[in-house]
Design a protein around this motif. Structure first.
Motif, PDB file in Angstrom:
ATOM      1  N   LYS A  65      -7.789  -1.969   4.264  1.00 45.24           N
ATOM      2  CA  LYS A  65      -8.697  -1.038   3.588  1.00 45.24           C
ATOM      3  C   LYS A  65      -8.718   0.313   4.294  1.00 45.24           C
ATOM      4  CE  LYS A  65     -11.805  -4.412   1.432  1.00 45.24           C
ATOM      5  NZ  LYS A  65     -13.176  -4.996   1.392  1.00 45.24           N
ATOM      6  N   LYS A  66      -8.665   0.272   5.614  1.00 50.28           N
ATOM      7  CA  LYS A  66      -8.632   1.513   6.393  1.00 50.28           C
ATOM      8  C   LYS A  66      -7.342   2.283   6.120  1.00 50.28           C
ATOM      9  CE  LYS A  66      -8.813   3.223  11.167  1.00 50.28           C
ATOM     10  NZ  LYS A  66      -8.868   2.836  12.605  1.00 50.28           N
ATOM     11  N   LEU A  99       0.835  -1.208   0.000  1.00 45.25           N
ATOM     12  CA  LEU A  99       0.000   0.000   0.000  1.00 45.25           C
ATOM     13  C   LEU A  99       0.872   1.261   0.000  1.00 45.25           C
ATOM     14  CD1 LEU A  99      -2.861  -0.871   2.542  1.00 45.25           C
ATOM     15  CD2 LEU A  99      -2.610  -1.521   0.140  1.00 45.25           C
ATOM     16  N   ARG A 149      -7.793  -2.860  -5.094  1.00 44.41           N
ATOM     17  CA  ARG A 149      -8.896  -3.810  -5.211  1.00 44.41           C
ATOM     18  C   ARG A 149      -8.473  -5.137  -4.598  1.00 44.41           C
ATOM     19  NH1 ARG A 149      -9.863  -7.115  -9.636  1.00 44.41           N
ATOM     20  NH2 ARG A 149      -8.301  -5.928 -10.789  1.00 44.41           N
ATOM     21  N   GLU A 176      -7.576   4.341  -1.949  1.00 44.25           N
ATOM     22  CA  GLU A 176      -8.639   3.326  -1.936  1.00 44.25           C
ATOM     23  C   GLU A 176      -9.223   3.085  -3.321  1.00 44.25           C
ATOM     24  OE1 GLU A 176     -10.803   7.140  -0.548  1.00 44.25           O
ATOM     25  OE2 GLU A 176      -8.795   6.265  -0.530  1.00 44.25           O
ATOM     26  N   LYS A 177      -9.211   4.105  -4.200  1.00 45.64           N
ATOM     27  CA  LYS A 177      -9.746   3.942  -5.552  1.00 45.64           C
ATOM     28  C   LYS A 177      -8.794   3.140  -6.445  1.00 45.64           C
ATOM     29  CE  LYS A 177     -12.551   8.156  -5.526  1.00 45.64           C
ATOM     30  NZ  LYS A 177     -12.768   9.487  -6.171  1.00 45.64           N
ATOM     31  N   ALA A 185      -5.521   2.062   3.440  1.00 48.43           N
ATOM     32  CA  ALA A 185      -5.571   2.546   2.059  1.00 48.43           C
ATOM     33  C   ALA A 185      -6.341   3.867   1.978  1.00 48.43           C
ATOM     34  CB  ALA A 185      -6.217   1.500   1.161  1.00 48.43           C
ATOM     35  N   LYS A 186      -7.410   3.953   2.743  1.00 50.73           N
ATOM     36  CA  LYS A 186      -8.203   5.187   2.767  1.00 50.73           C
ATOM     37  C   LYS A 186      -7.394   6.337   3.350  1.00 50.73           C
ATOM     38  CE  LYS A 186     -12.821   6.864   3.957  1.00 50.73           C
ATOM     39  NZ  LYS A 186     -14.124   6.517   4.579  1.00 50.73           N
TER      40      LYS A 186
END
Length: 469
Positions: free
Chosen positions: A336-337, A298, A349, A345-346, A339-340
């Motif tokens: 995911k957190k 990430l 995947r 996040e976009k 990545a945000k």
């Protein structure tokens, strides 16, 4: 004087107790085992056989080759996947790995105590308690069936002496040593890693205590390793550590089976996507475990996003990982957190527990395959990525460094990096160097992979297996 006598008396008592314990437990255990042992049976101790990782590919490929080579043998798998039927497990093996087995000659013995070996139960002294839990689980396996040949294919060391005492021929296929020289070095040098927290690394006493614990466990691991009749490992890195810790010189390398031929059939469209859609697609294949270091991926994605945008490219990272349990699912939520928080996040995947056909599709679209685990024991996903014509960017350590991503005939087959900065710089280099250079790397990488094929695995596995017949 009285103190010395007391010590001598204690030692004498212990010496008398050893044969007594042997007579009370070991001899009856062996006698009962002898009456229950099934002839011409081969049993794999693989409690997570439905996980869909590289270790499971070895399991199914080994059974497939032995079904062909030794049709008179009956094959069993000790499985803790009580929520899956035999048909479901074999279907997943076919969908995930493309491996077809004869269903009439593979049987499942379900273990109901598998939860005992899960790390979540042991926040402290995890390694020791998991090993002891593995002993308990192997005793459940022993209660359910005593095979002629026992194969630990998942790394539960105390299952080896259990079945050696039961009179079975014992085989160990080691993917990753439970404890390694590197782990001892990390604690001794007080480095902070995913399994050596900053609290311990910064404390003299805690580092000393953990090192003592590791050394005691290494002695237990050494004793367990001595009980195997045949020891196979998946690569040079694992061989080096197992040879040292188990003090054995008969440790044979049997590279995991990689479906090189099938992956070479993949028609890559990554260059077309790069040219037409101006998109650099990265792919990470591996189970969602802390040692895989997805967090680093990430961070790399974050670091290359803007530089690639300035060059006119978008970037996407697909993480195709096996998710085994609630702990893995929680790690995905954490990723995911993160990545945000990184603003990517976009571009990210997840494809969790990806079927074989979908994995092929993802590989065909990926320009670069990224692998970030430090001291990966081998790296089946690295081999598959190279066979599928993605440009590999792996960690400069362990199996990828020693066995896979090394020059072939003096020519480059891929790239290695260690730090976040190195990974980001190398991704940008791969994009900048142009299609002609990338094609040369792809071609050379494919030429180097014949030693990792299914046929090579079958030859070496059967040769080692014949030593216990």
């Amino acid at each position: 004087m009285s103190s010395d006598c007391s010590i001598c008396s204690s030692i004498t008592t212990i010496l008398y107790l050893i044969p007594l314990l042997f007579a009370l437990f070991v001899i009856p255990f062996r006698l009962i085992s002898d009456t229950r042992r099934k002839s011409k049976t081969v049993a794999f101790f693989h409690p997570y056989c439905n996980a869909g990782g590289g270790g499971e590919r070895v399991l199914w490929a080994a059974i497939r080759t032995m079904q062909k080579k030794f049709p008179d043998r009956k094959f069993y798998v000790y499985s803790g996947d009580t929520d899956a039927t035999k048909e479901q497990i074999l279907l997943k093996a076919r969908q995930r790995f493309g491996i077809e087995l004869d269903p009439t000659n593979v049987h499942f013995i379900y273990l109901h105590w598998r939860t005992l070996v899960e790390a979540r139960h042991y926040p402290h002294f995890t390694m020791l308690f998991q090993a002891l839990a593995g002993l308990v689980l192997s005793l459940e396996a022993w209660i359910r069936m005593v095979p002629e040949i026992f194969i630990d294919s998942m790394g539960y060391p105390l299952s080896l002496p259990t079945f050696r005492l039961a009179g079975s021929k014992v085989v160990a296929y080691v993917h990753y040593p439970t404890i390694s020289c590197d782990m001892l070095d990390v604690v001794e040098s007080r480095q902070q890693t995913f399994n050596n927290s900053s609290t311990i690394a910064q404390s003299n006493f805690l580092s000393w205590a953990k090192l003592a614990y590791y050394r005691l466990f290494a002695c237990l691991y050494w004793l367990a390793g001595k009980t195997a009749h045949v020891v196979m490992v998946n690569g040079s890195w694992t061989q080096r550590h197992i040879t040292a810790i188990w003090s054995r010189r008969d440790v044979s390398i049997v590279y995991p089976p990689c479906d090189v031929e099938e992956f070479m059939k993949i028609e890559s469209v990554a260059e077309r996507i790069l040219e037409e859609k101006k998109t650099v697609r990265l792919l990470s294949v591996g189970q969602i475990r802390p040692e895989k270091n997805h967090k680093l991926q990430l961070e790399v994605l974050h670091d290359i996003k803007e530089p690639l945008k300035k060059k006119g490219y978008n970037v996407e990272l697909c993480i195709a990982g096996g998710c085994r349990n609630e702990e893995d699912e929680q790690r995905v939520k954490t990723l995911k957190k993160e990545a945000k928080e990184l603003g990517i996040e976009k571009e990210l995947r997840f494809e969790l527990n990806i079927p074989y056909e979908n994995l092929i599709d993802e590989l065909s679209k990926a320009l670069i395959s990224i692998h970030t685990m430090h001291n990966e024991h081998f790296g089946i996903s690295v081999v598959e990525a190279m066979a599928a014509s993605t440009v590999i960017l792996s960690n400069d350590s362990g199996g990828p460094k020693m066995d896979i991503v090394k020059d072939f005939d003096g020519k480059c087959v891929g790239y290695l990096s260690i730090t976040r900065e190195e990974y980001a710089e190398t991704v940008l280099k791969i994009v900048d160097e142009g299609r002609s250079q990338r094609d040369k790397i792809r071609e050379q990488a494919r030429k180097s992979l014949s030693r990792f094929s299914d046929s090579a695995f079958e030859t070496h596995w059967n040769k080692q297996f014949e030593n216990v017949l």
